[in-house]
Design an enzyme around this catalytic site. Structure first.
Site: not given
Length: 287
Positions: A63, A213
Site C-alpha cells: 500500500y 465490504p
C-alpha cells in the site's frame, strides 16, 4: 468498549480481534499509490481508531508502497498492548503503480522483512498470503509460498498465518502445512460467491474478513439497501456493515477511510440493530 465494536472474535490459537476493525489501504494516495495529500489527517484517523478501542488494523507494505506502514508506525509506535496489525504479502507495485504478483518464496521472505522494518516490529502478528487476482481466487497450489511463510513462523518472525483471495481447496492445503487464523475474501451484500468458504471458516474456527465490504472501487448500489437504510435512519453503508456482522459470528470487518468522521460512522454500524424483516429484504439483494 468492545461491545460498541460488535464484540470480539478469537480464532483457534489466534489473537482476539474487535469485530469492527480498520483497513488502512485508503491512507495512501490516489489508487493506493504514493503519499496522502494530508499525512496529518492519516495519522489522526489511525489514532482515532485505536482510541475507539479497535484492535484490528489491516495493512500491507504494497500500500503506497511502504507509505501506509510508515504512517502506521508514525501514528501508533510503540504499539499499545492488544493491538494487532494484520499485513499481507504476495504482491509488489510497479513504478507506474501497477499491481505485480510476487509469490516466489525468496521474495515472500523479503516482503516479510520489509513489513517488519517499516512497521518497526520484531514479529508480525498476522501475515496473509495474497492469492489469485484482486477478486478472483484460483486453484494454484499454495504449498510452496505458504510453506515459505510457515518457515518464518517457525523462526518466530510471524505469529499467525492467513490467506487472502483463497479457495476452499487452497484453505485445506494451507491448513495441512500450518494453522490458518484468518481468511480475507471478497464478500458483501451483493457478492456472496464465497458463501461456502464463509461456512467452512466458521466451522473451523477461522476469522473470515470480507474485503471490499462496501463494494470497493465500485460502491454498493441497491434500491433495496437504500430503502432499508432510510427506514432505519442510517446510511446504506452502515446497514451493509451491520448486515455483515449479523451474517456470521466469525466475520470481522475492516472498512477503510481517510476521515475521522467516516470512521465514526463505520463504528456506529456495529450497534445498528437490523429487524428480521430488514434482514430478509437485504438477504434478497444477491439472490
Amino acid at each position: 468498549m468492545t461491545a460498541q465494536l460488535g464484540g470480539t472474535v478469537t480464532p483457534a490459537g489466534g489473537p482476539t480481534l474487535t469485530r469492527m476493525g480498520y483497513g488502512a489501504m485508503q491512507l495512501a494516495g490516489p489508487h493506493v499509490f504514493g503519499p496522502p495529500k494530508d499525512r496529518g489527517r492519516a495519522v489522526a484517523v489511525l489514532r482515532a481508531a485505536v482510541e475507539a478501542g479497535i484492535t484490528h488494523i489491516d495493512t500491507a507494505d504494497f500500500y503506497g508502497p511502504v507509505v501506509v506502514n510508515e504512517i502506521i508506525r508514525e501514528a501508533l509506535h510503540p504499539y499499545p498492548d492488544g493491538l494487532h496489525l494484520v499485513t499481507k504479502v504476495g504482491a509488489r507495485r510497479g513504478a507506474d503503480g501497477g499491481w505485480i504478483v510476487s509469490r516466489h518464496p525468496e521474495d515472500l521472505k523479503a516482503q516479510v522483512y520489509d513489513n517488519l522494518r517499516h512497521l518497526g516490529v520484531e514479529t508480525l502478528d498476522v501475515v496473509n498470503l495474497r492469492l489469485g487476482d484482486v477478486d478472483t481466487p484460483n486453484e494454484d497450489s499454495v504449498a510452496e509460498p505458504f510453506g515459505a511463510l510457515a518457515e518464518l513462523r517457525e523462526r518466530g518472525l510471524i505469529r499467525h498465518l492467513g490467506l487472502s483471495a483463497a479457495s476452499v481447496a487452497q484453505l485445506a492445503e494451507a491448513r495441512a502445512i500450518a494453522p490458518v487464523v484468518t481468511v480475507q475474501n471478497l464478500y458483501n451484500l451483493a457478492n456472496r460467491r464465497d458463501e461456502a468458504l464463509l461456512r467452512r471458516t466458521a466451522a473451523e474456527d477461522i476469522v473470515f474478513v470480507p474485503y471490499f465490504p462496501l463494494g470497493g472501487f465500485t460502491p454498493l448500489q441497491s434500491e433495496t439497501l437504500a430503502k432499508v437504510a432510510t427506514r432505519l435512519e442510517a446510511s446504506p453503508q452502515q446497514v451493509a456493515l451491520a448486515w455483515l456482522l449479523r451474517r456470521s459470528p466469525n466475520i470481522a470487518l475492516i472498512p477503510g477511510t481517510s476521515s475521522v468522521a467516516h470512521l465514526r460512522e463505520n463504528i456506529a454500524a456495529a450497534v445498528l440493530v437490523l429487524p428480521d424483516d430488514a434482514v430478509a429484504e437485504l438477504d434478497g439483494i444477491a439472490g
